[in-house]
Design a protein around this motif. Structure first.
Motif, PDB file in Angstrom:
ATOM      1  N   TYR B  31       0.826  -1.207   0.000  1.00  0.00           N
ATOM      2  CA  TYR B  31       0.000   0.000   0.000  1.00  0.00           C
ATOM      3  C   TYR B  31       0.859   1.254   0.000  1.00  0.00           C
ATOM      4  O   TYR B  31       1.764   1.412   0.825  1.00  0.00           O
ATOM      5  N   TYR B  33       0.492   5.743  -0.667  1.00  0.00           N
ATOM      6  CA  TYR B  33      -0.490   6.833  -0.623  1.00  0.00           C
ATOM      7  C   TYR B  33       0.175   8.159  -0.983  1.00  0.00           C
ATOM      8  O   TYR B  33       1.334   8.390  -0.662  1.00  0.00           O
ATOM      9  N   TYR B  35      -0.557  12.232  -0.286  1.00  0.00           N
ATOM     10  CA  TYR B  35      -1.323  13.242   0.442  1.00  0.00           C
ATOM     11  C   TYR B  35      -0.813  14.625   0.059  1.00  0.00           C
ATOM     12  O   TYR B  35       0.343  14.799  -0.307  1.00  0.00           O
ATOM     13  N   TYR B  48      -4.340   6.575  -3.882  1.00  0.00           N
ATOM     14  CA  TYR B  48      -3.591   5.529  -3.216  1.00  0.00           C
ATOM     15  C   TYR B  48      -3.493   4.313  -4.123  1.00  0.00           C
ATOM     16  O   TYR B  48      -4.196   4.209  -5.139  1.00  0.00           O
ATOM     17  N   PHE B  90       3.072  14.699   0.427  1.00  0.00           N
ATOM     18  CA  PHE B  90       3.696  13.611   1.173  1.00  0.00           C
ATOM     19  C   PHE B  90       3.267  12.277   0.584  1.00  0.00           C
ATOM     20  O   PHE B  90       2.088  12.054   0.297  1.00  0.00           O
ATOM     21  N   GLY B  98       5.984   1.856  14.214  1.00  0.00           N
ATOM     22  CA  GLY B  98       5.346   3.093  14.619  1.00  0.00           C
ATOM     23  C   GLY B  98       4.001   3.318  13.989  1.00  0.00           C
ATOM     24  O   GLY B  98       3.810   4.215  13.177  1.00  0.00           O
ATOM     25  N   GLY B  99       3.057   2.513  14.362  1.00  0.00           N
ATOM     26  CA  GLY B  99       1.713   2.697  13.822  1.00  0.00           C
ATOM     27  C   GLY B  99       1.539   2.093  12.449  1.00  0.00           C
ATOM     28  O   GLY B  99       0.448   2.076  11.895  1.00  0.00           O
ATOM     29  N   GLY B 100       2.638   1.640  11.852  1.00  0.00           N
ATOM     30  CA  GLY B 100       2.545   0.929  10.584  1.00  0.00           C
ATOM     31  C   GLY B 100       2.702   1.793   9.355  1.00  0.00           C
ATOM     32  O   GLY B 100       2.833   1.288   8.256  1.00  0.00           O
ATOM     33  N   TYR B 101       2.699   3.109   9.519  1.00  0.00           N
ATOM     34  CA  TYR B 101       2.808   3.992   8.364  1.00  0.00           C
ATOM     35  C   TYR B 101       4.139   4.734   8.403  1.00  0.00           C
ATOM     36  O   TYR B 101       4.578   5.189   9.450  1.00  0.00           O
ATOM     37  N   PHE B 103       6.195   7.897   6.411  1.00  0.00           N
ATOM     38  CA  PHE B 103       6.027   9.033   5.503  1.00  0.00           C
ATOM     39  C   PHE B 103       7.348   9.429   4.881  1.00  0.00           C
ATOM     40  O   PHE B 103       8.404   9.356   5.524  1.00  0.00           O
ATOM     41  N   GLY B 104       7.266   9.867   3.640  1.00  0.00           N
ATOM     42  CA  GLY B 104       8.413  10.489   3.016  1.00  0.00           C
ATOM     43  C   GLY B 104       8.626  11.880   3.574  1.00  0.00           C
ATOM     44  O   GLY B 104       7.805  12.393   4.344  1.00  0.00           O
ATOM     45  N   SER B 105       9.714  12.505   3.163  1.00  0.00           N
ATOM     46  CA  SER B 105      10.084  13.821   3.696  1.00  0.00           C
ATOM     47  C   SER B 105       9.308  14.968   3.065  1.00  0.00           C
ATOM     48  O   SER B 105       9.427  16.099   3.513  1.00  0.00           O
TER      49      SER B 105
END
Lengths: 111, 112
Positions: B31, B33, B35, B48, B90, B98-101, B103-105
């Motif tokens: 998965y 995504y 944003y 997504y 993002f 950490g919560g499973g997600y 993020f890129g920078s």
């Protein structure tokens, strides 16, 4: 459609104060609720809450979930200027696990 | 931890030009995504993907398209950039601790 509402949208406090940030949610199939801290870049994970009434704690930060009333709070005690950030609450939702975020609470801690 | 990189980090482009943002992961997470983040709106889902060539629209998909021809890459294209698409973008993957997600920078895009 899942919905996440945070309050307040912004907050200014003095160092040493205790703050409570709120997150209410309306979701079809609840899995968990996530809290993130965002400074100037990507969100960083704080807590995942799945069970009602069980407090998660990390240093001066803590969070708890109330599944009956559909809300969560994030507490920060003895705030420091380094706590200044946007705090985001998010619901992973059903299906393809896409996160639905609240608008965030911008916390400013002044010396 | 899951490795995720976004490129470019910053871009300024003119109205009407096409723009492609890239998200690359180093592990085979299913998965991915995209944003966008704007003041007063938090992070809003654009598109997504749940596998190679499997994509779907999010809350704010108008004016954007995506492609995922390989597991590791998820591309976001603005076919004809508009000033309303000035934002921070993002990418995220469902993977990592950490919560499973993770993020890129982020990519800061300015459309002038």
């Amino acid at each position: 459609e899942d919905k996440v509402v945070q309050s307040p949208l912004s907050l200014v406090v003095h160092e040493g104060d205790t703050v409570t940030l709120n997150c209410s949610y309306e979701v079809t199939n609840f899995r968990s609720l996530l809290w993130y801290k965002q400074e100037k870049k990507a969100p960083t994970f704080l807590f995942m809450l799945t069970s009602s009434g069980i407090e998660k704690k990390s240093g001066r930060l803590s969070s708890i979930l109330d599944k009956k009333e559909l809300f969560s709070i994030l507490n920060i005690t003895a705030t420091q200027t380094g706590d200044s950030a946007i705090y985001l609450c998010a619901d992973p939702g059903a299906g393809s696990y896409q996160l639905t975020f609240g608008k965030g609470t911008k916390l400013s801690v002044i010396p | 931890d899951a490795g995720i990189t976004q490129s470019p980090r910053h871009k300024v482009t003119e109205t009407g030009t096409p723009v492609t943002l890239r998200c690359h992961q180093t592990e085979n997470h299913r998965y991915m995504y995209w944003y966008r983040q704007d003041p007063g709106h938090g992070l809003r889902l654009i598109h997504y993907s749940y596998g190679v060539k499997d994509t779907d629209k999010g809350e704010v998909s108008d004016g954007y398209s995506v492609s995922r021809s390989k597991t590791e890459d998820f591309l976001l294209t603005l076919e004809s950039a508009t000033s309303s698409q000035t934002s921070v973008y993002f990418c995220a993957i469902l993977g990592g601790t950490g919560g499973g997600y993770t993020f890129g920078s982020g990519t800061r895009l300015t459309v002038v």
